[in-house]
Design a protein around this motif. Structure first.
Motif, mmCIF file in Angstrom:
data_model
loop_
_atom_site.group_PDB
_atom_site.id
_atom_site.type_symbol
_atom_site.label_atom_id
_atom_site.label_comp_id
_atom_site.label_asym_id
_atom_site.label_seq_id
_atom_site.Cartn_x
_atom_site.Cartn_y
_atom_site.Cartn_z
ATOM 1 N N THR A 37 27.566 86.995 6.020
ATOM 2 C CA THR A 37 28.368 86.698 7.213
ATOM 3 C C THR A 37 28.061 87.684 8.341
ATOM 4 O OG1 THR A 37 30.269 88.037 6.510
ATOM 5 C CG2 THR A 37 30.247 85.705 5.825
ATOM 6 N N HIS A 38 26.903 88.322 8.276
ATOM 7 C CA HIS A 38 26.538 89.332 9.276
ATOM 8 C C HIS A 38 26.568 88.785 10.706
ATOM 9 C CE1 HIS A 38 24.800 92.953 10.873
ATOM 10 N NE2 HIS A 38 23.841 92.237 11.440
ATOM 11 N N ARG A 39 26.000 87.590 10.918
ATOM 12 C CA ARG A 39 25.988 86.998 12.262
ATOM 13 C C ARG A 39 27.411 86.774 12.754
ATOM 14 N NH1 ARG A 39 23.573 84.830 16.033
ATOM 15 N NH2 ARG A 39 21.661 83.747 15.788
ATOM 16 N N LEU A 40 28.257 86.321 11.870
ATOM 17 C CA LEU A 40 29.652 86.100 12.217
ATOM 18 C C LEU A 40 30.331 87.424 12.568
ATOM 19 C CD1 LEU A 40 32.045 84.178 12.442
ATOM 20 C CD2 LEU A 40 32.344 84.375 9.977
ATOM 21 N N GLN A 41 30.064 88.460 11.787
ATOM 22 C CA GLN A 41 30.637 89.783 12.067
ATOM 23 C C GLN A 41 30.212 90.273 13.450
ATOM 24 O OE1 GLN A 41 32.814 91.275 10.038
ATOM 25 N NE2 GLN A 41 32.617 89.601 8.600
ATOM 26 N N GLN A 42 28.939 90.085 13.792
ATOM 27 C CA GLN A 42 28.455 90.502 15.107
ATOM 28 C C GLN A 42 29.144 89.718 16.217
ATOM 29 O OE1 GLN A 42 24.191 89.951 14.697
ATOM 30 N NE2 GLN A 42 23.922 92.167 14.661
ATOM 31 N N ALA A 43 29.297 88.420 16.021
ATOM 32 C CA ALA A 43 29.929 87.588 17.042
ATOM 33 C C ALA A 43 31.389 87.994 17.252
ATOM 34 C CB ALA A 43 29.835 86.109 16.660
ATOM 35 N N HIS A 53 33.511 79.477 21.114
ATOM 36 C CA HIS A 53 32.360 79.086 20.295
ATOM 37 C C HIS A 53 32.754 78.864 18.839
ATOM 38 C CE1 HIS A 53 29.736 79.842 23.626
ATOM 39 N NE2 HIS A 53 30.002 81.138 23.646
ATOM 40 N N MET A 54 33.527 79.779 18.300
ATOM 41 C CA MET A 54 33.910 79.687 16.893
ATOM 42 C C MET A 54 34.852 78.515 16.660
ATOM 43 S SD MET A 54 33.134 81.070 14.132
ATOM 44 C CE MET A 54 33.662 81.357 12.478
ATOM 45 N N GLY A 55 35.713 78.232 17.614
ATOM 46 C CA GLY A 55 36.612 77.086 17.480
ATOM 47 C C GLY A 55 35.843 75.789 17.320
ATOM 48 N N TYR A 56 34.837 75.595 18.160
ATOM 49 C CA TYR A 56 34.025 74.379 18.045
ATOM 50 C C TYR A 56 33.202 74.381 16.758
ATOM 51 C CZ TYR A 56 35.016 72.792 22.806
ATOM 52 O OH TYR A 56 35.631 72.330 23.937
ATOM 53 N N ALA A 57 32.637 75.535 16.393
ATOM 54 C CA ALA A 57 31.831 75.607 15.169
ATOM 55 C C ALA A 57 32.690 75.289 13.946
ATOM 56 C CB ALA A 57 31.204 76.996 15.036
ATOM 57 N N LEU A 58 33.893 75.829 13.897
ATOM 58 C CA LEU A 58 34.780 75.556 12.758
ATOM 59 C C LEU A 58 35.303 74.128 12.769
ATOM 60 C CD1 LEU A 58 36.708 78.926 12.623
ATOM 61 C CD2 LEU A 58 35.181 78.013 10.867
ATOM 62 N N HIS A 83 24.880 68.381 23.419
ATOM 63 C CA HIS A 83 24.108 69.593 23.158
ATOM 64 C C HIS A 83 24.994 70.737 22.654
ATOM 65 C CE1 HIS A 83 20.607 67.719 24.900
ATOM 66 N NE2 HIS A 83 21.354 67.341 25.917
ATOM 67 N N GLY A 84 26.248 70.450 22.385
ATOM 68 C CA GLY A 84 27.201 71.481 21.985
ATOM 69 C C GLY A 84 26.870 72.177 20.681
ATOM 70 N N LEU A 85 26.131 71.523 19.807
ATOM 71 C CA LEU A 85 25.764 72.133 18.525
ATOM 72 C C LEU A 85 24.270 72.410 18.426
ATOM 73 C CD1 LEU A 85 28.031 70.029 16.128
ATOM 74 C CD2 LEU A 85 28.449 72.341 17.005
ATOM 75 N N ASP A 86 23.588 72.431 19.578
ATOM 76 C CA ASP A 86 22.160 72.749 19.582
ATOM 77 C C ASP A 86 21.944 74.151 19.026
ATOM 78 O OD1 ASP A 86 21.642 70.307 20.705
ATOM 79 O OD2 ASP A 86 20.959 71.082 22.638
ATOM 80 N N GLY A 87 20.850 74.332 18.325
ATOM 81 C CA GLY A 87 20.562 75.603 17.681
ATOM 82 C C GLY A 87 20.341 76.771 18.620
ATOM 83 N N ASP A 88 20.140 76.492 19.909
ATOM 84 C CA ASP A 88 19.945 77.600 20.851
ATOM 85 C C ASP A 88 21.229 77.973 21.609
ATOM 86 O OD1 ASP A 88 20.045 75.324 22.416
ATOM 87 O OD2 ASP A 88 18.293 75.830 23.626
ATOM 88 N N SER A 89 22.339 77.321 21.285
ATOM 89 C CA SER A 89 23.628 77.677 21.901
ATOM 90 C C SER A 89 24.408 78.562 20.929
ATOM 91 C CB SER A 89 24.439 76.410 22.211
ATOM 92 O OG SER A 89 24.907 75.818 21.015
ATOM 93 N N GLU A 90 25.315 79.367 21.447
ATOM 94 C CA GLU A 90 26.115 80.234 20.576
ATOM 95 C C GLU A 90 26.938 79.416 19.584
ATOM 96 O OE1 GLU A 90 25.942 83.537 20.050
ATOM 97 O OE2 GLU A 90 24.230 83.314 21.397
ATOM 98 N N THR A 91 27.531 78.313 20.066
ATOM 99 C CA THR A 91 28.309 77.457 19.171
ATOM 100 C C THR A 91 27.413 76.880 18.088
ATOM 101 O OG1 THR A 91 29.869 76.905 20.925
ATOM 102 C CG2 THR A 91 29.768 75.398 19.054
ATOM 103 N N GLY A 92 26.250 76.390 18.483
ATOM 104 C CA GLY A 92 25.307 75.822 17.520
ATOM 105 C C GLY A 92 24.831 76.838 16.502
ATOM 106 N N LYS A 93 24.554 78.061 16.961
ATOM 107 C CA LYS A 93 24.117 79.116 16.039
ATOM 108 C C LYS A 93 25.210 79.415 15.018
ATOM 109 C CE LYS A 93 21.094 81.345 19.387
ATOM 110 N NZ LYS A 93 20.946 82.506 20.283
#
Length: 137
Positions: A37-43, A53-58, A83-93
């Motif tokens: 969960t390192h990426r999540l910890q950084q965010a 971003h996390m609200g949409y991802a969850l 494009h909300g879940l594109d891999g180059d967006s924070e939400t997508g990542k």
């Protein structure tokens, strides 16, 4: 008594808002500071728009479609933006990181499966090949 860090407090709030099994698995691991969960910890610590971003991802992770759906269609439904879940967006990542965590730690969801949670998740919605194991009756 040990006090929670700011990220721990945020995580607990998200657990209350997103109680779905996949969301819970990922967020509880983040509370335990699981290495995956390192990426999540950084965010948690660095992203000023983390809550958005996390609200949409969850929301996406907790509402995976039961049948195949193209990612832009799914993103439109969840985020209101194809494009909300594109891999180059924070939400997508964040979404892709969460989905990968769930895929890699799928066995931990045994209790959720027993409680009736059965999405037929195809990783094709995120542009990867393969799929999660089917639910066992």
């Amino acid at each position: 008594m040990r006090l929670l860090s700011q990220s721990g407090t945020k995580c607990l709030r998200l657990l209350q808002e997103f109680p779905q099994p996949f969301c819970r698995l990922w967020l509880e691991a983040a509370l335990r500071k699981h290495p995956a969960t390192h990426r999540l910890q950084q965010a948690f610590e660095r992203d000023p728009l983390f809550a958005v971003h996390m609200g949409y991802a969850l929301q996406a992770l907790g509402n995976l479609p039961e049948q195949y759906r193209r990612r832009p269609v799914f993103a439109s439904e969840v985020c209101g933006d194809p494009h909300g879940l594109d891999g180059d967006s924070e939400t997508g990542k964040l979404f892709l990181t969460g989905l990968k965590f769930v895929r890699d730690h799928f066995q931990e969801l045994t209790d959720a499966w027993r409680q009736g949670y059965r999405p037929a998740v195809s990783l094709a919605i995120v542009g990867e090949t393969g799929s999660m194991p089917p639910a066992k009756a």
